[in-house]
Each structure stands twice: as structure tokens, then as C-alpha cells.
Enzyme design. Structure first.
Site, short mmCIF file in Angstrom:
data_model
loop_
_atom_site.label_atom_id
_atom_site.label_comp_id
_atom_site.label_asym_id
_atom_site.label_seq_id
_atom_site.Cartn_x
_atom_site.Cartn_y
_atom_site.Cartn_z
N ASP A 69 0.85 -1.19 0.00
CA ASP A 69 0.00 0.00 0.00
C ASP A 69 0.88 1.23 0.00
O ASP A 69 1.94 1.25 0.63
CB ASP A 69 -0.97 -0.01 1.19
CG ASP A 69 -0.28 -0.08 2.54
OD1 ASP A 69 -0.05 0.99 3.14
OD2 ASP A 69 0.03 -1.20 2.99
N GLU A 111 -7.81 4.08 12.76
CA GLU A 111 -6.73 3.70 13.68
C GLU A 111 -6.80 4.44 15.02
O GLU A 111 -6.19 3.99 15.99
CB GLU A 111 -5.37 3.99 13.04
CG GLU A 111 -5.16 3.36 11.68
CD GLU A 111 -3.86 3.81 11.04
OE1 GLU A 111 -2.90 4.10 11.78
OE2 GLU A 111 -3.79 3.87 9.80
#
Length: 285
Positions: free
Chosen positions: A90, A181
Site C-alpha cells: 500500500d 486507527e
């Protein structure tokens, strides 16, 4: 006449000192245990160590080999054990200018099949390199996916609309991803979960495909696993001793310190819980 009581002083027994023989025996036991532990670790990571020092390969040690990190050993160990799984990376603007025509392998050994590309952040921020990366990934025949970095303190529907406006999925692309997150600074966990679900539902309604949730393993276990069990998860866990992907993880981001051809510096590596054909099966129709 009352007798005066005299208290006796407690008798303190002297501890017997260990003989020199027993002291040496104890030291020897500690040394043997430490050596056995080190040998066990070396044996367990023998494949990674062999790659690292080029004992079992025809690779030539580079001049800067001394700068290779312990993470390189683990990366090779994990990828070698999960042979047959589809591997990807990513990226975002932090990877800078990517040479997409060179982006073929991890550590020159493991082929890259897919790439997730950051598209948007919060309510108002576009990744500076998304447009170029998104186009280049397609041109270089990599399976691509886009993700949104979710800010829990901002309006969830505005965040979803920004992602929808920015990302145009085509046949063969991976489902959209939300990266969550952090905890909120100004709202309860229940409100955060409500906002996340609104993002997911808005995005699913637009693309007609259920999004994937990216998060860390602890965040997943503590906050999302039960209430969002109807979604598939991409889990980040960089624990040195973990070498296996869990059955309920769709993707596993196992390191953020790998090297890939065409990228300067480190990059995240992800393992799909299946082979390339199975990965293609979950792409957008």
C-alpha cells in the site's frame, strides 16, 4: 516481688554461602540456557538468515549489507512460509515518485499482485499523488484498490462524500477501504462507531459493494470485532513473532519496513488470505 523480665535477643542464623562449585554450576547453566535459546531462534529463522547473509543464494552481498535490518529477515521468513498467498503493498504520497514500470517484486524475490492507494483523508484532504498512482497502477496491470484515512473527530458523511467524489472504481478494482486507527477526542466510542457505520453504508450504497475495514489488531479486538462482524477486515500487526495470518483476516499488513523495486525507502507489505485467483474473485464486477 515481681521478677524483671529479660528479653533475649533473637538468634540470627548465618546463611550458608554457596560453594564455589555450585556458583560455577549455576553460571554454566545460565550460559547453556542462553546458548540454547539463541540457537533455537537462529534455527527457527534459518531461511530468513540464509537469505540475509546470502548463504543459500547466489546473491552478491552489497557494500551496504551491514545496514540491513532484522526486519528483512522476518519479511523473508514470513513470505517464504506463506507461499501461494497473494502479496501486495500500500502506498501514499509518502512514497514519493514511484517507478511503476519497475514495481515487480518484494526483496527481488516475491511478486507483487496488488496495491492499495491512499485517496483521501478526513473531510477535505486529497492524497497529493493519488491521481498519478491510481492511473499508473492500472497501466502496469496491478490489481488496485483505494482507501480513505478516517478522522473520528470529523463528520463521517462528509468524509464518505469526499472519497466517492475522488475515487472512480472500475471493473477489476478492489472494494473500497476505510482506514480507522485512532480514537475520538471529543465523542464517545458509541458515537465513533455510529459515524464509522454511516461512512460504510454511504460508500456501499454508492459503489454497490461492501467496503473493507483496515485497522490494527488491538483496535479490531477491542472495538470492532463484535459490532462490525458483518464486514471483512484488513489487519495490521507487525509483531516479530507472528508468522501466520488469522482465518478471519482478509488481508494482513505484517510489516512497514520492506523494500520493493521501484520505490525508494520502506513500504508496507500485505498478504491476502488466498491466492491470486481468489483475489480476483473479490474485485468489482
Amino acid at each position: 516481688m515481681r521478677k524483671k523480665m529479660v528479653r533475649r535477643k533473637p538468634v540470627t542464623r548465618k546463611k550458608k554461602k554457596l560453594s564455589i562449585f555450585y556458583k560455577n554450576l549455576l553460571r554454566l547453566s545460565v550460559v547453556i540456557f542462553s546458548c540454547a535459546l539463541i540457537m533455537g531462534i537462529v534455527y527457527h529463522y534459518r531461511n530468513g538468515l540464509a537469505y540475509y547473509f546470502s548463504f543459500k543464494t547466489d546473491k552478491v552481498l552489497e557494500e551496504n549489507a551491514e545496514n540491513k535490518r532484522l526486519s528483512d529477515i522476518r519479511n523473508h521468513q514470513v513470505l517464504g512460509k506463506l507461499e501461494g498467498k497473494s502479496i501486495g503493498i500500500d502506498v501514499s504520497e509518502y512514497q514519493g515518485d514511484i517507478h511503476w514500470n519497475e514495481l515487480k517484486t518484494i526483496d527481488n524475490d516475491f511478486p507483487i499482485h496488488f496495491v492499495f492507494i491512499r485517496a483521501t483523508v478526513g473531510c477535505d484532504r486529497l492524497d497529493k499523488r493519488f491521481k498519478d498512482n491510481w492511473t499508473a497502477a492500472k497501466e502496469n496491470k496491478l490489481i488496485r484498490g483505494a482507501y480513505h484515512y478516517y478522522r473520528p473527530n470529523e463528520n463521517s458523511l462528509e468524509q464518505a462524500d469526499l472519497f466517492i467524489k475522488t475515487v472512480h472504481l472500475k471493473k477489476g478494482d478492489l472494494p473500497p477501504v476505510v482506514d480507522i486507527e485512532r480514537l475520538s477526542e471529543n465523542q464517545s466510542m458509541q458515537r465513533l462507531k455510529l459515524g464509522l457505520r454511516r461512512w460504510l453504508e454511504r460508500v456501499e450504497s454508492h459503489y454497490k459493494v461492501r467496503p473493507i475495514i483496515y485497522t490494527g489488531e488491538k483496535y479490531y479486538d477491542d472495538f470492532l470485532k463484535k459490532e462490525f462482524s458483518d464486514y471483512l477486515f484488513w489487519i495490521a500487526n507487525y509483531n516479530f513473532y507472528r508468522e501466520k495470518i488469522e482465518d478471519d483476516w482478509l488481508f494482513w499488513q505484517f510489516t512497514e519496513k520492506a523494500s520493493a523495486s521501484g520505490i525508494k525507502g520502506s513500504v508496507d507489505v500485505n498478504i491476502y488470505n488466498g491466492d491470486l485467483q481468489q483475489l480476483q474473485f473479490i474485485t468489482v464486477d
